[in-house]
Write an enzyme that holds these catalytic residues in place. Structure first.
Site, PDB file in Angstrom:
ATOM      1  N   ARG A 126       1.445  17.273  34.908  1.00  0.00           N
ATOM      2  CA  ARG A 126       2.012  18.795  35.103  1.00  0.00           C
ATOM      3  C   ARG A 126       0.885  19.464  34.177  1.00  0.00           C
ATOM      4  NH1 ARG A 126       7.074  16.882  34.608  1.00  0.00           N
ATOM      5  NH2 ARG A 126       8.297  16.636  36.592  1.00  0.00           N
ATOM      6  N   LYS A 148      -9.691  29.717  39.362  1.00  0.00           N
ATOM      7  CA  LYS A 148      -9.089  29.219  40.609  1.00  0.00           C
ATOM      8  C   LYS A 148      -9.628  27.725  41.065  1.00  0.00           C
ATOM      9  CE  LYS A 148      -8.992  33.500  43.282  1.00  0.00           C
ATOM     10  NZ  LYS A 148      -9.652  34.245  44.351  1.00  0.00           N
ATOM     11  N   GLU A 190     -23.622  34.824  45.509  1.00  0.00           N
ATOM     12  CA  GLU A 190     -22.317  35.157  44.702  1.00  0.00           C
ATOM     13  C   GLU A 190     -23.009  36.107  43.649  1.00  0.00           C
ATOM     14  OE1 GLU A 190     -19.383  34.729  45.537  1.00  0.00           O
ATOM     15  OE2 GLU A 190     -19.089  32.409  46.188  1.00  0.00           O
ATOM     16  N   LYS A 232     -17.336  38.961  36.268  1.00  0.00           N
ATOM     17  CA  LYS A 232     -16.127  38.061  36.436  1.00  0.00           C
ATOM     18  C   LYS A 232     -14.964  38.027  35.421  1.00  0.00           C
ATOM     19  CE  LYS A 232     -14.287  34.286  39.037  1.00  0.00           C
ATOM     20  NZ  LYS A 232     -14.767  33.226  39.923  1.00  0.00           N
ATOM     21  N   GLU A 242      -4.808  37.700  40.818  1.00  0.00           N
ATOM     22  CA  GLU A 242      -5.181  38.274  41.995  1.00  0.00           C
ATOM     23  C   GLU A 242      -4.067  39.217  42.702  1.00  0.00           C
ATOM     24  OE1 GLU A 242      -8.487  36.250  44.464  1.00  0.00           O
ATOM     25  OE2 GLU A 242      -7.442  37.216  46.351  1.00  0.00           O
ATOM     26  N   ARG A 246      -8.642  41.627  41.708  1.00  0.00           N
ATOM     27  CA  ARG A 246      -9.583  40.148  41.717  1.00  0.00           C
ATOM     28  C   ARG A 246      -9.918  40.044  43.161  1.00  0.00           C
ATOM     29  NH1 ARG A 246      -8.680  34.102  38.773  1.00  0.00           N
ATOM     30  NH2 ARG A 246     -10.520  33.496  39.671  1.00  0.00           N
ATOM     31  N   ASN A 250     -14.206  38.889  46.612  1.00  0.00           N
ATOM     32  CA  ASN A 250     -14.048  38.028  47.653  1.00  0.00           C
ATOM     33  C   ASN A 250     -14.835  38.935  48.660  1.00  0.00           C
ATOM     34  OD1 ASN A 250     -12.915  35.615  47.292  1.00  0.00           O
ATOM     35  ND2 ASN A 250     -11.017  36.651  47.237  1.00  0.00           N
ATOM     36  N   HIS A 253     -16.283  37.078  51.951  1.00  0.00           N
ATOM     37  CA  HIS A 253     -15.767  35.921  51.938  1.00  0.00           C
ATOM     38  C   HIS A 253     -14.737  35.824  53.065  1.00  0.00           C
ATOM     39  CE1 HIS A 253     -17.334  35.460  47.961  1.00  0.00           C
ATOM     40  NE2 HIS A 253     -16.594  34.387  47.736  1.00  0.00           N
ATOM     41  N   HIS A 257     -15.745  32.599  55.121  1.00  0.00           N
ATOM     42  CA  HIS A 257     -14.852  31.367  55.213  1.00  0.00           C
ATOM     43  C   HIS A 257     -14.686  30.951  56.762  1.00  0.00           C
ATOM     44  CE1 HIS A 257     -12.755  31.911  51.047  1.00  0.00           C
ATOM     45  NE2 HIS A 257     -13.963  31.323  50.974  1.00  0.00           N
ATOM     46  N   HIS A 270     -21.203  27.274  51.274  1.00  0.00           N
ATOM     47  CA  HIS A 270     -20.457  28.409  51.023  1.00  0.00           C
ATOM     48  C   HIS A 270     -21.148  29.504  50.665  1.00  0.00           C
ATOM     49  CE1 HIS A 270     -16.962  30.430  49.369  1.00  0.00           C
ATOM     50  NE2 HIS A 270     -17.517  30.775  48.168  1.00  0.00           N
TER      51      HIS A 270
HETATM   52  P1  NAD Z   1     -21.511  21.996  45.766  1.00  0.00           P
HETATM   53  O1  NAD Z   1     -20.579  21.904  44.508  1.00  0.00           O
HETATM   54  O2  NAD Z   1     -21.248  21.205  46.925  1.00  0.00           O
HETATM   55  O3  NAD Z   1     -22.912  21.713  45.048  1.00  0.00           O
HETATM   56  C1  NAD Z   1     -23.980  21.902  45.771  1.00  0.00           C
HETATM   57  C2  NAD Z   1     -24.845  20.518  46.026  1.00  0.00           C
HETATM   58  O4  NAD Z   1     -25.850  20.560  44.981  1.00  0.00           O
HETATM   59  C3  NAD Z   1     -24.221  19.333  45.899  1.00  0.00           C
HETATM   60  O5  NAD Z   1     -24.833  18.525  46.931  1.00  0.00           O
HETATM   61  C4  NAD Z   1     -24.244  18.866  44.536  1.00  0.00           C
HETATM   62  O6  NAD Z   1     -23.992  17.426  44.661  1.00  0.00           O
HETATM   63  C5  NAD Z   1     -25.725  19.096  44.265  1.00  0.00           C
HETATM   64  N1  NAD Z   1     -25.832  19.579  42.752  1.00  0.00           N
HETATM   65  C6  NAD Z   1     -25.086  19.975  41.756  1.00  0.00           C
HETATM   66  N2  NAD Z   1     -25.645  20.076  40.733  1.00  0.00           N
HETATM   67  C7  NAD Z   1     -26.987  19.918  40.980  1.00  0.00           C
HETATM   68  C8  NAD Z   1     -28.104  19.951  40.382  1.00  0.00           C
HETATM   69  N3  NAD Z   1     -28.010  20.370  38.853  1.00  0.00           N
HETATM   70  N4  NAD Z   1     -29.285  19.155  40.514  1.00  0.00           N
HETATM   71  C9  NAD Z   1     -29.440  18.753  41.959  1.00  0.00           C
HETATM   72  N5  NAD Z   1     -28.126  18.839  42.890  1.00  0.00           N
HETATM   73  C10 NAD Z   1     -27.069  19.336  42.344  1.00  0.00           C
HETATM   74  O7  NAD Z   1     -21.573  23.439  45.934  1.00  0.00           O
HETATM   75  P2  NAD Z   1     -21.488  24.841  45.139  1.00  0.00           P
HETATM   76  O8  NAD Z   1     -22.580  25.971  45.932  1.00  0.00           O
HETATM   77  O9  NAD Z   1     -21.751  24.706  43.550  1.00  0.00           O
HETATM   78  O10 NAD Z   1     -19.967  25.281  45.298  1.00  0.00           O
HETATM   79  C11 NAD Z   1     -19.251  25.838  46.338  1.00  0.00           C
HETATM   80  C12 NAD Z   1     -17.700  25.269  46.170  1.00  0.00           C
HETATM   81  O11 NAD Z   1     -17.409  26.353  45.327  1.00  0.00           O
HETATM   82  C13 NAD Z   1     -16.885  25.769  47.439  1.00  0.00           C
HETATM   83  O12 NAD Z   1     -16.179  24.848  47.715  1.00  0.00           O
HETATM   84  C14 NAD Z   1     -16.511  26.779  47.224  1.00  0.00           C
HETATM   85  O13 NAD Z   1     -15.151  27.062  47.766  1.00  0.00           O
HETATM   86  C15 NAD Z   1     -16.235  26.899  45.879  1.00  0.00           C
HETATM   87  N6  NAD Z   1     -15.949  28.377  44.906  1.00  0.00           N
HETATM   88  C16 NAD Z   1     -14.929  28.366  44.232  1.00  0.00           C
HETATM   89  C17 NAD Z   1     -14.775  29.520  43.548  1.00  0.00           C
HETATM   90  C18 NAD Z   1     -13.767  29.724  42.444  1.00  0.00           C
HETATM   91  O14 NAD Z   1     -13.620  30.701  41.968  1.00  0.00           O
HETATM   92  N7  NAD Z   1     -13.166  28.597  42.087  1.00  0.00           N
HETATM   93  C19 NAD Z   1     -15.680  30.551  43.665  1.00  0.00           C
HETATM   94  C20 NAD Z   1     -16.783  30.398  44.448  1.00  0.00           C
HETATM   95  C21 NAD Z   1     -17.018  29.209  44.982  1.00  0.00           C
HETATM   96  N1  GLY Z   2     -14.572  33.789  43.743  1.00  0.00           N
HETATM   97  C1  GLY Z   2     -13.365  34.679  43.837  1.00  0.00           C
HETATM   98  C2  GLY Z   2     -12.502  34.783  42.556  1.00  0.00           C
HETATM   99  O1  GLY Z   2     -12.806  33.837  41.662  1.00  0.00           O
HETATM  100  O2  GLY Z   2     -11.449  35.305  42.520  1.00  0.00           O
END
Ligand code: NAD
Ligand code: GLY
Length: 365
Positions: A126, A148, A190, A232, A242, A246, A250, A253, A257, A270
């Site tokens: 939890r 998130k 982003e 942010k 949100e 918030r 997006n 997005h 998406h 993404h």
């Molecule tokens: P990712 O986590 O897949 O990383 C991208 C690639 O880079 C992967 O292959 C990873 O292994 C590699 N990598 C990571 N760090 C590295 C480094 N320093 N050197 C070399 N390679 C490296 O993708 P991302 O773009 O970081 O994140 C995308 C994800 O984030 C999506 O799932 C999206 O939905 C999510 N997201 C979440 C929020 C939120 O608010 N929680 C906001 C935006 C996006």
């Molecule tokens: N990436 C959108 C949010 O964090 O709300």
């Protein structure tokens, strides 16, 4: 190597959930980055097969003096693995190693690792504390901040998750040195979004500095990461869960998406979906009469200069519509879009289907 004093952006929530985002060079190897976190017998680093060989040992070395035991869970890489199987791999480890409810999880990697580790931390016993150590540009400017957490469902992106804040975010800009160029561009998407939704001057700064960012100029990156986190943090501080505001984070997005889900997770990154989605959402803002026509080419040029796609896949209007109806912003089956009202101001609203169809036709091939 000594770390320069990091820039700190604070995220203000109710007292015990407020936290700092540390941004700077050489933070991974600086003992001060890891001091003052919740104490525990065990720390568990969650990372993936790509990031582990690059940074895992360095993080372990820093955590070893702070925690009695430092474990690692190494997951497969990629958006296609942001699922129950990966989540269960984390739980399997935590339970098999008798990790108690004080155990601190460390998310070492990009947004996929950060979102999954955060979700695991939210629900294991939890709730256990976790720390974000983002290593992609996208995760440093967006996903590691704001709490998130989620995994994907085959029918919809990030559909299973929780709001759960980290204890700290440690964004070491030096980790971006190893990032593939395509991933750097995905992060720029982003960053670009923060201009039209919140800060017109930042949009101008990005237009002037996009080449420096692509060249990984550290001063430019430091400013872009800081400004993004400030915006942010401000939005999340006002609307953590949100209820309204918030949603502006997006921008692009809803279309993005749909592209990601429609093609199958991992086909487009993404950030690529968001880049192309922002072109569509900018056009929608123009077609709704909110923005002048020149706004669309302005956004499209910047997004293209950032190395991002500006034409979406031809999935067909009805498929886009079907996918967008699963968006978390949809209400009663009605799709709602983030649109730009004026440079630096965004809102969320429904749009007539015929206008949305025109947008999709105009920007897919
Ligand atoms: P990712 O986590 O897949 O990383 C991208 C690639 O880079 C992967 O292959 C990873 O292994 C590699 N990598 C990571 N760090 C590295 C480094 N320093 N050197 C070399 N390679 C490296 O993708 P991302 O773009 O970081 O994140 C995308 C994800 O984030 C999506 O799932 C999206 O939905 C999510 N997201 C979440 C929020 C939120 O608010 N929680 C906001 C935006 C996006
Ligand atoms: N990436 C959108 C949010 O964090 O709300």
């Amino acid at each position: 190597m000594t770390a320069a004093v990091p820039t700190t952006v604070s995220i203000a929530l109710d007292q015990e959930r407020s936290y700092d985002i540390l941004i700077g060079s050489a933070l991974l190897d600086a003992p001060s980055s890891w001091q003052g976190l919740p104490s525990a017998a065990v720390a568990v680093i969650v990372t993936n097969v790509t990031v582990a060989p690059l940074y895992l040992e360095r993080l372990k070395r820093q955590l070893a003096p702070v925690y009695g035991r430092v474990d690692a869970v190494i997951l497969p890489d990629g958006e296609a693995h942001k699922d129950w199987d990966s989540l269960n791999t984390i739980f399997d480890h935590l339970l098999a190693k008798a990790c108690d409810r004080k155990t601190v999880l460390f998310a070492l990697g990009g947004g996929v690792i950060g979102d999954m580790t955060g979700f695991a931390a939210a629900v294991y016993m939890r709730g256990v504390p976790f720390v974000q150590v983002p290593t992609t540009l996208l995760s440093q400017v967006d996903s590691s901040v704001g709490g998130k957490t989620a995994i994907n469902h085959p029918l919809g992106k990030n559909m299973i998750g929780a709001f759960y804040q980290p204890q700290r975010v440690i964004a070491d800009l030096d980790t971006l040195d190893t990032l593939p160029p395509r991933e750097l561009s995905a992060g720029l998407a982003e960053i670009i979004k923060y201009g039209p939704i919140a800060d017109a001057a930042f949009l101008g700064w990005l237009e002037a500095n996009i080449d420096a960012l692509l060249a990984r100029d550290k001063t430019a990156l430091a400013y872009a990461v800081r400004r993004s986190c400030e915006i942010k943090a401000d939005v999340v501080g006002q609307d953590e869960r949100e209820q309204g505001l918030r949603a502006i984070l997006n921008f692009g997005h809803t279309f993005g998406h749909a592209i990601e889900t429609g093609l199958g997770y991992g086909e487009w990154l993404h950030g690529e979906g968001v880049g192309c989605g922002m072109v569509m959402a900018s056009d929608l803002s123009v077609r709704l009469g909110l923005m002048p026509p020149e706004f669309l080419p302005r956004m499209k040029i910047l997004i293209e200069r950032a190395g991002l796609p500006v034409v979406g896949p031809k999935l067909g209007v009805s498929r886009y519509m079907e996918l967008m109806r699963v968006d978390k912003k949809a209400e009663g089956g009605a799709i709602r879009f983030v649109v730009i009202e004026a440079l630096g101001t965004a809102s969320m609203r429904p749009a007539p289907d015929d206008l949305v169809a025109q947008v999709i036709e105009a920007h897919t091939a």
